[in-house]
Design an enzyme around this catalytic site. Structure first.
Site, mmCIF file in Angstrom:
data_model
loop_
_atom_site.group_PDB
_atom_site.id
_atom_site.type_symbol
_atom_site.label_atom_id
_atom_site.label_comp_id
_atom_site.label_asym_id
_atom_site.label_seq_id
_atom_site.Cartn_x
_atom_site.Cartn_y
_atom_site.Cartn_z
ATOM 1 N N HIS A 173 -4.242 -5.742 3.177
ATOM 2 C CA HIS A 173 -3.587 -4.669 2.419
ATOM 3 C C HIS A 173 -4.410 -4.179 1.229
ATOM 4 O O HIS A 173 -4.376 -3.003 0.890
ATOM 5 C CB HIS A 173 -2.190 -5.104 1.963
ATOM 6 N N ASP A 174 -5.178 -5.060 0.606
ATOM 7 C CA ASP A 174 -5.968 -4.673 -0.570
ATOM 8 C C ASP A 174 -7.458 -4.563 -0.275
ATOM 9 O O ASP A 174 -8.271 -4.565 -1.213
ATOM 10 C CB ASP A 174 -5.762 -5.692 -1.703
ATOM 11 N N LYS A 177 -10.031 -2.509 -2.257
ATOM 12 C CA LYS A 177 -10.512 -2.887 -3.594
ATOM 13 C C LYS A 177 -11.988 -3.281 -3.582
ATOM 14 O O LYS A 177 -12.606 -3.348 -4.654
ATOM 15 C CB LYS A 177 -9.664 -4.025 -4.153
ATOM 16 N N HIS A 202 -7.311 2.498 -4.109
ATOM 17 C CA HIS A 202 -7.690 1.439 -3.172
ATOM 18 C C HIS A 202 -6.941 1.526 -1.846
ATOM 19 O O HIS A 202 -7.462 1.116 -0.815
ATOM 20 C CB HIS A 202 -7.495 0.053 -3.797
ATOM 21 N N HIS A 227 1.282 0.485 1.429
ATOM 22 C CA HIS A 227 1.979 -0.652 0.811
ATOM 23 C C HIS A 227 2.388 -0.403 -0.632
ATOM 24 O O HIS A 227 3.170 -1.186 -1.197
ATOM 25 C CB HIS A 227 1.132 -1.931 0.910
ATOM 26 N N HIS A 228 1.918 0.695 -1.238
ATOM 27 C CA HIS A 228 2.387 1.070 -2.577
ATOM 28 C C HIS A 228 3.328 2.273 -2.550
ATOM 29 O O HIS A 228 3.715 2.773 -3.615
ATOM 30 C CB HIS A 228 1.209 1.360 -3.510
ATOM 31 N N ASP A 256 3.839 -8.164 -1.557
ATOM 32 C CA ASP A 256 2.834 -7.834 -2.571
ATOM 33 C C ASP A 256 3.432 -7.904 -3.977
ATOM 34 O O ASP A 256 2.844 -8.489 -4.898
ATOM 35 C CB ASP A 256 2.289 -6.434 -2.283
#
Length: 355
Positions: A173-174, A177, A202, A227-228, A256
């Site tokens: 998911h990240d 970054k 990201h 996811h955000h 998260d």
């Protein structure tokens, strides 16, 4: 036990010993009951043979060690799987940072041991909350979100292939970054508004990295991108809401948020689990999917029964009961007294710990 070539394995057989790859990383833990996907996985990893029990194991064997010894061994096995996954994910992250995109099989193999534990080991969910940080926040956080996303998918009653996708989505998911400047990503205090704008890119950067990987499920790609996003439209990158958001993205979003709140960072110590639960219930009921959040919180709270809690009134007691309708406010036993935090709203949990 007997030694058996992988080509002769059949679903239902039980491994007698852990199986490792040529680098010494755990692939499948001993005592796992094999499914077809396990056998395919071992074949893909070029494992020639394994040891299996020649008869169905009797539970009596489990009592050859004391319960404390068995619990310690089980916790160690969970932590080893966690550490192995962190090591593998760190390599994946570095590959992306250098412009080398891993093939799907590398990603799939990385989450396989965790996925097996989520699917087959009923004690895994209880033990994983006790794992301490192994590496820096970026890698530790991704593996924790992976574990929790997979567990949440299981608690929601989703099919095993969706549980696998949730586990993989949590891990990746990240991943965007890796293209965020280090001075922002590793800043030892809170970000400025301008730095936060950069950090928010990201999710799109991550989607760009994963969208063209052959065989990577669409759900996983969407979770990296979304996811955000928030159900009320207040999220990013596109401000979509409700049913516009992929279901798996909503699962990863909850994992998260919970992990981000409970993990320590350089500039901020994580809150205790019941504080995080309270925040999700009271502050995120319009931003995170309500029904998924309720399933998550009621299950998580259960695993802290038996922990000690220091209360805001100075008393120390044991968490003896949690409630599905209000998981953030459990029942505490202090000596002969029982304190129901649902009815004593002026009392809060300050810290918790396991004996």
């Amino acid at each position: 036990m007997i030694k058996l070539e992988v080509t002769n394995l059949e679903p239902g057989m039980i491994l007698a010993e852990d199986v490792y790859d040529e680098d010494g990383l755990l692939l499948i833990a001993g005592e796992t009951r094999l499914h077809g996907m396990h056998i395919d996985f071992l074949t893909r990893k070029f494992v020639d043979y394994v040891y299996i029990f020649d008869v169905v194991k009797d539970d009596v064997e489990k009592y050859e060690s004391t319960p404390a010894q068995l619990e310690a061994a089980g916790q160690l096995a969970v932590e080893e799987k966690y550490k192995d996954t962190v090591v593998k994910f760190k390599d994946i992250y570095k590959s992306y940072k250098l412009g080398r995109v891993p093939v799907f099989e590398v990603l799939d193999d990385t989450v396989e041991p965790l996925f097996q534990s989520i699917l087959n080991d009923e004690s895994f969910a209880r033990r994983m909350w006790q794992i301490h940080a192994y590496d820096d926040y970026t890698f530790d956080h991704s593996v924790r979100v992976s574990m929790i996303s997979g567990l949440l998918a299981k608690w929601l009653g989703l099919d095993f292939h969706i549980i696998k996708e949730a586990t993989l989505a949590g891990l990746l998911h990240d991943i965007g970054k890796c293209n965020i400047p280090d001075e922002i990503l590793n800043k030892p205090d809170e970000l400025t508004d301008e730095e936060f704008k950069v950090m928010k890119t990201h999710s799109i950067l991550g989607y760009i990295l994963v969208k063209d990987i052959p065989r990577l499920p669409y759900n996983v790609q969407m979770a990296v991108l979304q996811h955000h996003e928030r159900v009320d439209g207040s999220g990013y990158p596109h401000g979509i809401k409700g049913l516009e958001i992929n279901y798996l993205s909503k699962i990863v979003a909850i994992a998260d948020v919970y992990c981000a709140m409970t993990q320590d960072r350089v500039y901020k110590k994580g809150v205790h689990p019941f504080d995080a639960m309270s925040f999700i219930i009271n502050k995120c009921h319009e931003t995170l999917d309500f029904s998924i959040s309720r399933i998550f919180l009621s299950n998580v709270a259960y695993f802290y029964i038996g922990h000690q809690a220091k209360l805001s009134n100075g008393q120390v007691g044991e968490i003896i009961m949690t409630y599905k309708d209000d998981p953030a406010r459990p029942m505490i036993r202090v000596g002969e007294e029982y304190i129901d935090l649902r009815r004593n709203l002026s009392i809060e949990i300050e810290t918790i710990w396991d004996l």
